[in-house]
Design a protein around this motif. Structure first.
Motif, PDB file in Angstrom:
ATOM      1  N   THR A  84      -1.459   5.426   4.924  1.00 21.77           N
ATOM      2  CA  THR A  84      -0.773   4.269   5.490  1.00 21.77           C
ATOM      3  C   THR A  84      -0.254   4.590   6.887  1.00 21.77           C
ATOM      4  O   THR A  84      -0.081   5.753   7.251  1.00 21.77           O
ATOM      5  N   CYS A  91      -3.330   0.202   6.120  1.00 26.05           N
ATOM      6  CA  CYS A  91      -3.854   1.223   5.213  1.00 26.05           C
ATOM      7  C   CYS A  91      -5.340   1.454   5.448  1.00 26.05           C
ATOM      8  O   CYS A  91      -6.086   0.520   5.730  1.00 26.05           O
ATOM      9  N   ILE A 149      -3.213  -0.707  -2.396  1.00 26.12           N
ATOM     10  CA  ILE A 149      -4.041   0.495  -2.417  1.00 26.12           C
ATOM     11  C   ILE A 149      -3.076   1.654  -2.603  1.00 26.12           C
ATOM     12  O   ILE A 149      -2.100   1.778  -1.861  1.00 26.12           O
ATOM     13  N   ASN A 150      -3.336   2.512  -3.602  1.00 29.04           N
ATOM     14  CA  ASN A 150      -2.394   3.585  -3.917  1.00 29.04           C
ATOM     15  C   ASN A 150      -3.057   4.662  -4.775  1.00 29.04           C
ATOM     16  O   ASN A 150      -4.292   4.681  -4.886  1.00 29.04           O
ATOM     17  N   ASN A 210       0.848  -1.184   0.000  1.00 31.28           N
ATOM     18  CA  ASN A 210       0.000   0.000   0.000  1.00 31.28           C
ATOM     19  C   ASN A 210       0.887   1.239   0.000  1.00 31.28           C
ATOM     20  O   ASN A 210       1.949   1.246   0.612  1.00 31.28           O
ATOM     21  N   ALA A 260      -5.702   7.253   0.040  1.00 24.27           N
ATOM     22  CA  ALA A 260      -5.206   6.148   0.862  1.00 24.27           C
ATOM     23  C   ALA A 260      -4.202   6.706   1.856  1.00 24.27           C
ATOM     24  O   ALA A 260      -3.373   7.548   1.496  1.00 24.27           O
TER      25      ALA A 260
END
Length: 152
Positions: free
Chosen positions: A124, A107, A48-49, A3, A122
Motif C-alpha cells: 500500500t 495498492c 486486498i490483504n 487495502n 500486497a
C-alpha cells in the motif's frame, strides 16, 4: 473495507509447496526458468490483504491507458540470503505510462501470472489519482532490511 499491506498467507504455503519460482536456477523443476510475475493496481475502496489468494479484476483500477492485469514485473535478480533472511526485489521499478486513473487507488498486488495468478503480496501507498501522466513505484534496495519481499 480497505487495502492492507501484507505477504499473502496463501503465498507462504505455496512457497513451501514449490508453486513459485523467483530464480533462474531451480533444480527441482524440469526447466530452469523463472515464473512471470505481474503487478496490478487496486482502488482505495478494494479489499486486498493477507487473505488475498489470487489476482482478480474485482476492485482493480480502470482507466485510459491501463490494461487489466497490470504490468510485467522485471525479475532479473535471483533471491538472496543474508544471515537468516531470504529476500527478493524486482530488478526494475513498476511503471504505468500515459494513464488516466481518476478513481483513488492505493495498492499494488504482485502475483504469479505463470502459475494460476496466485497472489504473492500486497503493498500500500498513499492514495493517488493520475490524469494523462505516468505512475511509477520505485523499488527498494535489494538487501535483507529493505527488499520488497523478505522472509526471516
Amino acid at each position: 473495507m480497505a487495502n492492507t499491506q501484507a505477504v499473502c498467507t496463501s503465498f507462504k504455503n505455496e512457497l513451501l509447496a514449490g508453486y513459485h519460482n523467483f530464480s533462474g536456477t531451480n533444480p527441482s523443476r524440469s526447466a530452469n526458468t523463472r515464473d512471470s510475475f505481474k503487478a496490478a493496481l487496486f482502488l482505495a475502496s478494494a479489499t486486498i490483504n493477507a487473505s488475498t489468494t489470487a489476482y482478480s479484476t474485482t476492485g482493480e483500477v480502470t482507466g485510459t491507458g491501463y490494461t487489466a492485469g497490470g504490468v510485467a514485473v522485471t525479475n532479473a535478480t535471483n533471491p538472496t540470503t543474508s544471515g537468516t533472511t531470504a529476500y527478493w526485489t524486482p530488478s526494475a521499478s513498476l511503471a504505468w505510462t500515459t494513464v488516466t486513473l481518476s478513481t483513488s487507488f492505493d495498492c499494488v498486488l504482485i502475483y504469479n501470472s505463470t502459475n494460476g495468478d496466485r497472489a504473492v503480496a500486497a503493498y500500500t501507498f498513499g492514495s493517488q489519482t493520475v490524469t494523462a501522466g505516468n505512475f511509477t513505484l520505485t523499488m527498494p534496495t535489494n538487501d535483507s532490511t529493505n527488499a520488497l519481499l523478505r522472509i526471516a
